[in-house]
Design a protein around this motif. Sequence first.
Motif, PDB file in Angstrom:
ATOM      1  N   GLY A  14       0.874  -1.240   0.007  1.00 18.89           N
ATOM      2  CA  GLY A  14       0.170  -0.167  -0.065  1.00 18.89           C
ATOM      3  C   GLY A  14       0.906   1.360   0.061  1.00 18.89           C
ATOM      4  O   GLY A  14       0.506   2.133  -0.803  1.00 18.89           O
ATOM      5  N   GLU A  15       1.969   1.481   0.588  1.00 17.06           N
ATOM      6  CA  GLU A  15       2.911   2.396   0.951  1.00 17.06           C
ATOM      7  C   GLU A  15       3.596   2.830  -0.357  1.00 17.06           C
ATOM      8  O   GLU A  15       3.985   3.859  -0.625  1.00 17.06           O
ATOM      9  N   HIS A 203      -3.560  -7.950  -7.925  1.00 17.90           N
ATOM     10  CA  HIS A 203      -3.534  -6.264  -8.392  1.00 17.90           C
ATOM     11  C   HIS A 203      -4.892  -6.161  -9.157  1.00 17.90           C
ATOM     12  O   HIS A 203      -5.278  -7.130  -9.862  1.00 17.90           O
ATOM     13  N   ASN A 204      -5.055  -4.929  -9.308  1.00 21.10           N
ATOM     14  CA  ASN A 204      -6.594  -4.617  -9.874  1.00 21.10           C
ATOM     15  C   ASN A 204      -6.349  -3.879 -11.054  1.00 21.10           C
ATOM     16  O   ASN A 204      -7.131  -2.946 -11.547  1.00 21.10           O
ATOM     17  N   ASP A 205      -5.374  -4.169 -11.818  1.00 23.30           N
ATOM     18  CA  ASP A 205      -5.113  -3.377 -13.392  1.00 23.30           C
ATOM     19  C   ASP A 205      -6.206  -3.373 -14.217  1.00 23.30           C
ATOM     20  O   ASP A 205      -6.422  -2.696 -14.976  1.00 23.30           O
ATOM     21  N   LEU A 206      -6.855  -4.743 -14.257  1.00 27.82           N
ATOM     22  CA  LEU A 206      -8.163  -4.759 -14.943  1.00 27.82           C
ATOM     23  C   LEU A 206      -9.500  -4.918 -14.196  1.00 27.82           C
ATOM     24  O   LEU A 206     -10.456  -5.139 -14.861  1.00 27.82           O
ATOM     25  N   GLY A 207      -9.255  -4.535 -13.061  1.00 26.89           N
ATOM     26  CA  GLY A 207     -10.529  -4.023 -12.117  1.00 26.89           C
ATOM     27  C   GLY A 207     -11.087  -5.529 -11.599  1.00 26.89           C
ATOM     28  O   GLY A 207     -12.218  -5.645 -11.109  1.00 26.89           O
ATOM     29  N   MET A 208     -10.346  -6.608 -11.475  1.00 29.20           N
ATOM     30  CA  MET A 208     -10.648  -7.837 -11.197  1.00 29.20           C
ATOM     31  C   MET A 208     -10.248  -8.459  -9.860  1.00 29.20           C
ATOM     32  O   MET A 208     -10.185  -9.431  -9.447  1.00 29.20           O
ATOM     33  N   GLY A 232      -2.270   0.768  -3.612  1.00 32.22           N
ATOM     34  CA  GLY A 232      -1.216  -0.122  -3.953  1.00 32.22           C
ATOM     35  C   GLY A 232      -0.575   0.577  -5.270  1.00 32.22           C
ATOM     36  O   GLY A 232      -1.246   1.433  -5.870  1.00 32.22           O
ATOM     37  N   GLU A 233       0.355  -0.152  -5.603  1.00 36.00           N
ATOM     38  CA  GLU A 233       1.288   0.443  -6.823  1.00 36.00           C
ATOM     39  C   GLU A 233       0.044   0.348  -8.163  1.00 36.00           C
ATOM     40  O   GLU A 233      -1.165  -0.639  -8.316  1.00 36.00           O
ATOM     41  N   ARG A 234       0.100   1.068  -8.991  1.00 38.47           N
ATOM     42  CA  ARG A 234      -0.423   1.267 -10.499  1.00 38.47           C
ATOM     43  C   ARG A 234      -2.179   1.386  -9.834  1.00 38.47           C
ATOM     44  O   ARG A 234      -2.428   2.361  -9.254  1.00 38.47           O
ATOM     45  N   ALA A 235      -2.931   0.502 -10.163  1.00 37.67           N
ATOM     46  CA  ALA A 235      -4.318   0.489 -10.020  1.00 37.67           C
ATOM     47  C   ALA A 235      -4.771  -0.324  -8.605  1.00 37.67           C
ATOM     48  O   ALA A 235      -5.822  -0.047  -8.124  1.00 37.67           O
TER      49      ALA A 235
END
Length: 513
Positions: A14-15, A203-208, A232-235
């Motif tokens: 998160g940081e 990770h949530n790059d595609l919202g999933m 977190g990083e990116r999305a």
Amino acid sequence: MRKIYVFDTTLRDGEQSPGVNLNTREKVEIAYQLEKLGIDRMEAGFPAASPGDLAAVNAVARAVKNVTLIGLSRSRESDIDAVREALKGAQDPCIHLFLATSPIHRQHKLRMEKAEVLETAQAAIRYAKKYFSKLEFSLEDAGRTERDFMAEMVAMAIREGANVVNIPDTVGYLNPAEYGAIFKFLKDTVPDIEKVQLSAHCHNDLGMATANTLAAIQNGADQIEGTINGIGERAGNTAIEEVAMALETRSEFFGAKTSLVLSEISRTSRLVSKLTGMVVPGNKAIVGANAFAHESGIHQDGMLKEKTTYEIMTPETIGLKESKLVLGKHSGRHAFRDKLSDLGYELAEDELNVAFAKFKDLADKKKEVSDEDILALLEARLIDTPEIFSLQTIYVTYGNEATPTAKVIIQGQEPQPIVAVAEGNGSVDAIYNAIDQATGEEVTLGDYSIKAVSRGKDAQGEVHVVLSQGGVAAQGRGLSTDILEASARAYLDALNKLLEKRKSFAQHDHASL
């Protein structure tokens, strides 16, 4: 009902969100709240990243008692040694080793063949097991790793004594069917798979991210990894509160639950948002301001007749309360203390005195003081920055056909206050130019944002800024019913943090010599 363990990485992954830079005090405050939330495992940071991160992880390790405390480490002996140092004093320490396994990472980042990756990870696990009884191993970018090689890596980690094996979708590439199938494949094919817990990190790059995590649970995952508010990083990462409430609300479907104290979700979300400066979108699931709001006439009619027509969970479940007690300038200490208790805060007498004095000051400026106002005042006390410079007075003159001018009176380290006057492109710019002139510091403003923390024309405004100087960055917050005053306070808060960081870095460099 199967228990799903919760691995929180708000303080590490998160940081890594752009613009977030928590100091040690802020990390400890979040760690205490995560402990109240009932997190099973807490990743406090990446000790090898910097001396400051090592010290912060050590502070968290000494602070929390009822949670497994984890430090991240690359598959290097020097990183492992840094985690050993950082987790001294932890009641229940654990090391989290990782190494990339996908073809694209092997070729372009590691420049290793499969055999070398396997040997490197094996050697790291063996070295770490000399010092840690609890060990998690992650196959970075597992989602894009060949299945046969993934199974080989997982089998090796089991043989070498890993307790948890993490299968991350590092770049948010997979869909739920694909990600769930990986866990089923590992459960069906890897020898002795029952000896370890399998963990899902999405990770949530595609919202999933949340959907993928729930698919992993359906296919045998024992642990989920994520962050509060999904930062977190990116999305961002999987939002822990979303998974926890999905399992709670649809327990008959998933047959699994976390052991989180769900009533602490709202407060945890607010604290993380406050200290990271990352605003929670109004339409964010579970913790967004509109998550339990209904404006449509049809929805309102249904809610008045039967709440379950449009609410599948209650706000009380996550710790939100509707209160009829209205506080204002005529309210006394008793009413104020009762309100704090209702909001879940129990303050020591000296803390209560400070909070009550701030409440009275605010009540003189506002007709009614809302719960959000009080929470903002309470959370402001978490900011523990040495005040090298403090704001005494601010004057601003502005006209649409005149150049904005600001005069500030700043208290520095000398007895005599510093007075400075400056012009700017706007009122805030003029204020900041005047502060720069008064303090003699040249800094770069990297980010500036405003949000209201309560409702109405007299709402308190919170300003968040990020300042940088010579490669060092710090964030600051300011709170006031006057947005120009809040802007000045945020700028000075960030400047004080920046100077404190510069001082600590200089001390470290001197000690290194």
